[in-house]
Enzyme design. Structure first.
Site, short mmCIF file in Angstrom:
data_model
loop_
_atom_site.label_atom_id
_atom_site.label_comp_id
_atom_site.label_asym_id
_atom_site.label_seq_id
_atom_site.Cartn_x
_atom_site.Cartn_y
_atom_site.Cartn_z
N LYS A 114 23.10 18.23 1.64
CA LYS A 114 23.31 17.89 0.16
C LYS A 114 22.06 18.32 -0.64
CE LYS A 114 26.64 14.21 0.66
NZ LYS A 114 27.28 12.95 -0.14
N ASP A 154 30.66 12.52 -5.98
CA ASP A 154 30.26 11.18 -5.36
C ASP A 154 30.76 10.01 -6.57
OD1 ASP A 154 30.58 12.11 -2.86
OD2 ASP A 154 28.28 12.16 -2.86
#
Ligand code: NDP
Length: 272
Positions: free
Chosen positions: A67, A104
């Site tokens: 990420k 997220d």
């Protein structure tokens, strides 16, 4: 009809539920797309992304441990990705620009509200100070909690994280020992303790009457944190499967311009 290609990239990747989720979303919304898993070597993330894009890929989900590399690779960032310092969604625009987004936090907030948790005006505690917690701070603060406390095993990391977000709301950071005597309406476990069957040291009285507890981790059984919350009077003790489905729906919306319904997908995930 031509089929647009998408993929999730990570290492390891075999366990990923994203192909199942996006396959169901595509079927439900009638989108002509395919979605595959890509295992990238630990030193080969950029090459694997560029290859997929050159082959006609339209976008990717990015998971552990890439990420931060995805954040560095993106040409442009959404505001929430810039705040999170991490990217879980890549969008390959037609003009060649690679945009990085992070869905997220939006996924967590959406799942919390859908399941009946109240964030506005609530006293919120976040356990942990890793990537997942950093990613959800801005969307949580946007809901205007009365206060947000981050507690972490390494107290200094929680304090630093709170400092980084202090412009967005009332936020402080501390170690677990500083939680004695405090109580909260919403407690979110963003540590990875559940993955090894462990529980952060939490004092009695942490959950206010009617409090909601949420573990970002999930599994086939309730996590140690969910069990602790049930034993300490939580109104709801939820796991992170809903967050998983909601962050995926948010990525799907960015790619396809359609928001799929997550309820049937969550039923399928529980069965799987
Ligand atoms: P990181 O490795 O970045 O951070 C881990 C955090 O957990 C650190 O704050 C660490 O503390 C703490 N920690 C680890 N072990 C323990 C322990 N035994 N006791 C107390 N604290 C501990 O992980 P991520 O932030 O990426 O992920 C955290 C969790 O969130 C994982 O369970 C992950 O599966 C879940 N997640 C779920 C998602 C979903 O869609 N449902 C999406 C993303 C993540 P320290 O700083 O002291 O080392």
């Amino acid at each position: 009809m031509p089929t647009d290609r998408y993929a999730v990239i990570g290492n390891p990747i075999a366990h990923s539920k994203s192909p199942l989720i996006h396959g169901l979303f595509a079927e439900q919304t009638g989108q002509a797309m395919s979605y595959e898993r890509i295992l990238a070597p630990l030193d080969g993330f950029r090459d694997a992304v560029m290859r997929f894009r050159a082959e006609g890929g339209r976008g990717m989900n990015v998971t552990v441990p890439f990420k931060l590399e995805a954040f560095a690779l993106a040409h442009t960032l959404s505001e929430r990705a810039a705040r999170a310092g991490a990217v879980n969604t890549l969008i390959f625009h037609a003009d060649g620009v690679i945009e990085g987004d992070n869905t997220d936090g939006a996924g967590l907030v959406r799942d919390l509200l859908r399941q009946g948790a109240k964030i506005a005006g609530a006293r919120v505690l976040l356990l942990g100070a890793g990537g997942a917690v950093r990613g959800v701070l801005a969307p949580l603060l946007a809901e205007r909690p009365a206060r947000l406390v981050i507690a972490n095993r390494t107290a200094g990391k929680a304090a630093q994280l709170a400092l980084d977000f202090t412009d967005l709301g009332t936020i402080t950071g501390c170690g677990f020992d500083a939680l004695a005597g405090l109580s909260f309406d919403l407690v979110i476990n963003g540590t990875s303790a559940s993955l090894s069957g462990e529980l952060p040291p939490l004092p009695d009285g942490l959950l206010a009457p009617g409090a909601v507890a949420y573990d970002m981790a999930y599994g086939s059984e309730p996590t140690p944190f969910q069990r602790w919350a049930e034993a300490h009077g939580a109104k709801l003790a939820l796991d992170g499967l809903g967050m998983l489905a909601e962050q995926a729906a948010e990525s799907f919306l960015r790619w396809r311009g359609v928001r799929p319904s997550t309820a049937p997908v969550q039923v399928a995930l529980r069965k799987a």
